[in-house]
Design an enzyme around this catalytic site. Sequence first.
Site, PDB file in Angstrom:
ATOM      1  N   LYS A 246      10.012 -11.811 -12.605  1.00  0.00           N
ATOM      2  CA  LYS A 246      10.522 -10.482 -12.278  1.00  0.00           C
ATOM      3  C   LYS A 246      11.438  -9.919 -13.359  1.00  0.00           C
ATOM      4  O   LYS A 246      11.642  -8.707 -13.433  1.00  0.00           O
ATOM      5  CB  LYS A 246      11.256 -10.531 -10.930  1.00  0.00           C
ATOM      6  CG  LYS A 246      10.319 -10.721  -9.748  1.00  0.00           C
ATOM      7  CD  LYS A 246      11.009 -10.570  -8.419  1.00  0.00           C
ATOM      8  CE  LYS A 246      11.816 -11.776  -8.053  1.00  0.00           C
ATOM      9  NZ  LYS A 246      12.374 -11.681  -6.678  1.00  0.00           N
ATOM     10  N   ARG A 247      11.992 -10.768 -14.216  1.00  0.00           N
ATOM     11  CA  ARG A 247      12.879 -10.275 -15.267  1.00  0.00           C
ATOM     12  C   ARG A 247      12.123  -9.570 -16.384  1.00  0.00           C
ATOM     13  O   ARG A 247      12.603  -8.595 -16.952  1.00  0.00           O
ATOM     14  CB  ARG A 247      13.702 -11.431 -15.845  1.00  0.00           C
ATOM     15  CG  ARG A 247      14.732 -11.999 -14.876  1.00  0.00           C
ATOM     16  CD  ARG A 247      15.577 -13.079 -15.548  1.00  0.00           C
ATOM     17  NE  ARG A 247      16.574 -13.622 -14.639  1.00  0.00           N
ATOM     18  CZ  ARG A 247      17.450 -14.560 -14.983  1.00  0.00           C
ATOM     19  NH1 ARG A 247      17.427 -15.065 -16.213  1.00  0.00           N
ATOM     20  NH2 ARG A 247      18.327 -15.010 -14.107  1.00  0.00           N
TER      21      ARG A 247
END
Length: 476
Positions: A246-247
């Site tokens: 998700k980063r």
Amino acid sequence: MAPSPTGDPHVGTAYQALFDLAWARRTGGQFIVRIEDTDRARLVDGSQQQIEDSLAWLGLVPDEAPWLGGPHAPYRQSERLETYRPVVDRLIADGHAYHCWCTPERLAEMRAEQEASKAEVTGYDRLCHGKTAEQRAELPGFQPNPVVRMLVPDDVPLTFTDLIGGELSAPRPDDQVIFKADGFPTYHLAVVVDDHLMGITHMVRGQEWISSTPKQVLLYQWLGWQVPQFAHTPLIRNTDRSKLGKRKSPWAKLVWFREQGYLPEALLNFLMLLGYPPVNQGTEVQTLDEFIAAFDWSRINPAGAIFDIKKLDWLNGHYLRALTSEELAERIVAHHVETGGEALSQRDQATLVKAVPLVQERMVLLGDALPKLGFLFSEGVEVEDEARASLGEDAGAVLDAAVGALEALPEWSTAEIEAALRAALVDGLGIKPKFAFGPVRVAITGSRVSPPLFESMELLGREASLERLKALRGSL
């Protein structure tokens, strides 16, 4: 399926839910969602609601869940605390677990020493094993509130049979903490207790949890409970084989797809193709019912799934074009409002239904439509700088000729508009069709690029079209 409410749900949550639901429906079972919220420091407000909303949006509706209830309620682990302590006491009494009073500082020093010495065996050194609180208090690094660790035997089995990967091996676990000082169980104990009490036969989770399986199997065996079957789904990776995190990858967040304007049926179809062959020969388009009817664990590719956003875009375009004008307009408006836009008036919505065929063939996302059609819903247009700069020296003459031809039209229709403009600009002024309509397009839409011009003018109407042509002419 047991996600933790620690942030935006990962797309892998829906990926695993798809397999859960398919197997449950195929076999007449129950698809259960349990919320594992024992890590209190990492909880994020609203995360559970996002999980619920995202699954509902995709049509992956469980049979039992915290928001639905069911015979095995409650479905949040924080509401099941009374079920864990007796199990912990039993494990301690049977010699399978023990108290540990080590401080975090002491554990950090131990790990640093093991790393510095390159020790072959790492993990907890069992300083507390076999000691009373009084005996342990005489040694450094003591804290009065203990955790509980499982006592992993040297001969712990490290292989198990997985429904997807076959015979799998995991690294030897150390003495895992199963009960924390705050009175909450860790994942490893809670999942075993809850799965037993809820009658879980199949646990579906990502491959990153393979290393947890031997210690959980141990707990089942110590407690004399039936071990469920495990299905560890392949990791989802980007096209460069990097982990879908998700980063770095916005599409790792499940809510991102709805925000961007993807259709749930397109995303669901896409998830069916991640590490799983198409169920319909010759096409990748398939329904959930078709996937369920053909589902089998052996068909999942354990090597991994590649997340190709271009394929998702293609699928989304396919599903957008399969909608009727009314259906597509309704979806466009709903997405517009969901993402912070103002609701359209009834008049504008009626115009949108007529206008969507102009952009439907080229749409990729729901959000593509209104920016392309915005000129139909405004009193006038602001001409883009680039569009104004594109106008040639003959723009004034072109606009004058266009106004004259259009004012004389007896009927305002696409065919009549096109015929009149071609006669006036191509035949009358001798301008090539490639260039003849450029100034008209800029006047009507404010842009060099737009949906089909003559159809757009019919929708806009005679009065508004002539006003815009005259307004641009007056500004030259």
